[in-house]
Design a protein around this motif. Structure first.
Motif, short mmCIF file in Angstrom:
data_model
loop_
_atom_site.label_atom_id
_atom_site.label_comp_id
_atom_site.label_asym_id
_atom_site.label_seq_id
_atom_site.Cartn_x
_atom_site.Cartn_y
_atom_site.Cartn_z
N VAL A 1 26.29 99.98 -35.64
CA VAL A 1 26.40 100.45 -34.52
C VAL A 1 25.11 100.52 -33.72
O VAL A 1 24.97 100.34 -32.34
N LEU A 2 24.12 101.12 -34.36
CA LEU A 2 22.76 101.04 -33.72
C LEU A 2 22.29 99.69 -33.29
O LEU A 2 21.52 99.65 -32.28
N GLY A 3 22.29 98.70 -34.14
CA GLY A 3 22.00 97.43 -33.88
C GLY A 3 22.77 96.97 -32.64
O GLY A 3 22.23 95.98 -31.88
N CYS A 4 24.00 97.18 -32.60
CA CYS A 4 24.79 96.66 -31.36
C CYS A 4 24.35 97.29 -30.20
O CYS A 4 24.13 96.76 -29.16
N ALA A 5 24.04 98.63 -30.16
CA ALA A 5 23.83 99.39 -29.01
C ALA A 5 22.36 99.04 -28.58
O ALA A 5 22.04 98.82 -27.49
N ILE A 6 21.45 98.68 -29.53
CA ILE A 6 20.06 98.11 -29.03
C ILE A 6 20.31 96.49 -28.56
O ILE A 6 19.58 96.33 -27.39
N ALA A 7 21.27 96.10 -28.96
CA ALA A 7 21.21 94.45 -28.39
C ALA A 7 22.06 94.74 -27.04
O ALA A 7 21.84 93.81 -26.20
N MET A 8 22.80 95.60 -26.87
CA MET A 8 23.41 95.84 -25.38
C MET A 8 22.44 96.25 -24.35
O MET A 8 22.63 96.27 -23.16
N VAL A 9 21.41 96.77 -24.72
CA VAL A 9 20.10 96.98 -23.66
C VAL A 9 19.98 95.68 -22.85
O VAL A 9 19.75 95.82 -21.65
N ALA A 10 19.88 94.63 -23.62
CA ALA A 10 19.82 93.43 -22.76
C ALA A 10 20.71 93.15 -21.69
O ALA A 10 20.20 92.39 -20.73
N VAL A 11 21.77 93.73 -21.86
CA VAL A 11 22.86 93.27 -20.52
C VAL A 11 22.25 94.03 -19.41
O VAL A 11 22.56 93.57 -18.18
N GLY A 12 21.68 95.39 -19.51
CA GLY A 12 21.12 95.98 -18.52
C GLY A 12 20.03 95.15 -17.99
O GLY A 12 20.00 95.25 -16.59
N GLU B 1 24.23 84.93 -16.29
CA GLU B 1 25.41 85.43 -16.98
C GLU B 1 25.53 84.72 -18.14
O GLU B 1 26.21 85.29 -18.98
N PHE B 2 25.22 83.51 -18.37
CA PHE B 2 25.11 82.90 -19.96
C PHE B 2 24.12 83.62 -20.66
O PHE B 2 24.70 84.09 -21.61
N LEU B 3 23.07 84.27 -20.19
CA LEU B 3 22.19 85.25 -21.12
C LEU B 3 22.98 86.50 -21.49
O LEU B 3 22.96 87.01 -22.48
N ALA B 4 23.84 87.08 -20.52
CA ALA B 4 24.57 88.12 -20.74
C ALA B 4 25.65 87.72 -21.55
O ALA B 4 26.04 88.82 -22.69
N ILE B 5 26.39 86.98 -21.88
CA ILE B 5 27.49 86.60 -22.73
C ILE B 5 26.95 86.17 -23.88
O ILE B 5 27.51 86.83 -25.01
N VAL B 6 25.63 85.42 -24.07
CA VAL B 6 25.15 85.45 -25.39
C VAL B 6 24.73 86.73 -25.95
O VAL B 6 25.06 87.12 -27.22
N VAL B 7 24.15 87.74 -25.10
CA VAL B 7 23.83 88.94 -25.65
C VAL B 7 25.09 89.71 -26.13
O VAL B 7 25.14 90.41 -27.40
N ILE B 8 26.14 89.77 -25.54
CA ILE B 8 27.36 90.30 -25.90
C ILE B 8 27.89 89.66 -27.28
O ILE B 8 28.61 90.41 -28.11
N LEU B 9 27.88 88.71 -27.29
CA LEU B 9 28.23 87.94 -28.57
C LEU B 9 27.46 88.18 -29.77
O LEU B 9 27.97 88.57 -30.77
N ILE B 10 26.02 88.37 -29.71
CA ILE B 10 25.18 88.93 -30.65
C ILE B 10 25.55 90.32 -30.95
O ILE B 10 25.47 90.75 -32.20
N ALA B 11 25.70 91.19 -30.02
CA ALA B 11 26.01 92.46 -30.27
C ALA B 11 27.44 92.71 -30.91
O ALA B 11 27.22 93.51 -31.88
N GLY B 12 28.43 91.81 -30.64
CA GLY B 12 29.49 91.80 -31.29
C GLY B 12 29.32 91.54 -32.87
O GLY B 12 29.83 91.88 -33.95
N LEU B 13 28.63 90.27 -33.15
CA LEU B 13 28.34 89.96 -34.47
C LEU B 13 27.26 91.14 -35.14
O LEU B 13 27.82 91.22 -36.31
N LEU B 14 26.80 91.76 -34.51
CA LEU B 14 25.86 92.80 -35.29
C LEU B 14 26.78 93.98 -35.49
O LEU B 14 26.83 94.72 -36.53
N LEU B 15 27.81 94.13 -34.66
CA LEU B 15 28.65 95.24 -34.64
C LEU B 15 29.70 95.22 -36.20
O LEU B 15 30.02 95.97 -36.74
N TYR B 16 30.13 94.03 -36.22
CA TYR B 16 31.22 93.61 -37.09
C TYR B 16 30.79 93.07 -38.34
O TYR B 16 31.52 92.64 -39.36
N SER B 17 29.25 92.84 -38.83
CA SER B 17 28.69 92.28 -39.77
C SER B 17 28.41 93.47 -40.60
O SER B 17 28.24 94.55 -40.33
N GLU B 18 28.57 93.14 -42.19
CA GLU B 18 28.28 94.00 -43.05
C GLU B 18 26.86 93.77 -43.55
O GLU B 18 26.62 92.86 -43.88
#
Length: 155
Positions: free
Chosen positions: A88-99, A138-155
């Motif tokens: 969750v922490l990794g996902c939150a840090i990755a979502m900073v790039a959306v800002g 917009e492409f960069l924002a979509i890539v960042v959201i995909l990476i954040a989802g990958l970080l959130l749901y990876s083990e």
């Protein structure tokens, strides 16, 4: 000596005892191949449970062999603890790039307004360049959201 010829106790770093040098105890002959593989750290414990349960039923009258727990640290440590907070922490840090993408879009349209105010005849060209920049952001924002989802749901 090769890894095949050394005993599991020597490979895992434990001291070998007089019992391991002598003939195996009678309970070891009843140990399944999967449990021997687990004791020598070839298979993980989950594979032993999955593969040995239905095919090799336990004998009720026989004593179960005692396998010492593995005392490994570092890269050989067991991977049975899941740290959900870290993902969750990794996902939150990755979502900073959306800002950062949102800030870039704001600066892009601010530059469009300033450019059109300075030279109104370049209005169509400036708007074309703004839309190209908007597509990149917009492409960069979509890539960042995909990476954040990958970080959130990876083990």
């Amino acid at each position: 000596a090769s890894l095949r010829s050394s005993s599991p106790a020597i490979r895992s770093g434990h001291r070998s005892t007089a019992r391991s040098r002598s003939s195996p105890p009678p309970s070891a002959s009843r140990m399944s191949a999967f449990q021997l593989a687990r004791a020598s750290r070839v298979l993980p414990a989950s594979a032993v449970r999955l593969l040995s349960s239905p095919a090799l039923p336990a004998q009720h009258g026989a004593a179960q062999p005692h396998v010492l727990p593995a005392m490994a640290a570092g890269l050989g440590a067991p991977l049975n603890k899941r740290n959900a907070g870290v993902s969750v922490l990794g996902c939150a840090i990755a979502m900073v790039a959306v800002g950062g993408c949102a800030q870039g879009i704001g600066q892009l349209f601010a530059a469009l307004v300033v450019g059109m105010a300075r030279n109104p005849s370049m209005k169509e060209d400036l708007f074309t360049y703004t839309l190209i920049g908007m597509g990149f952001l917009e492409f960069l924002a979509i890539v960042v959201i995909l990476i954040a989802g990958l970080l959130l749901y990876s083990e």
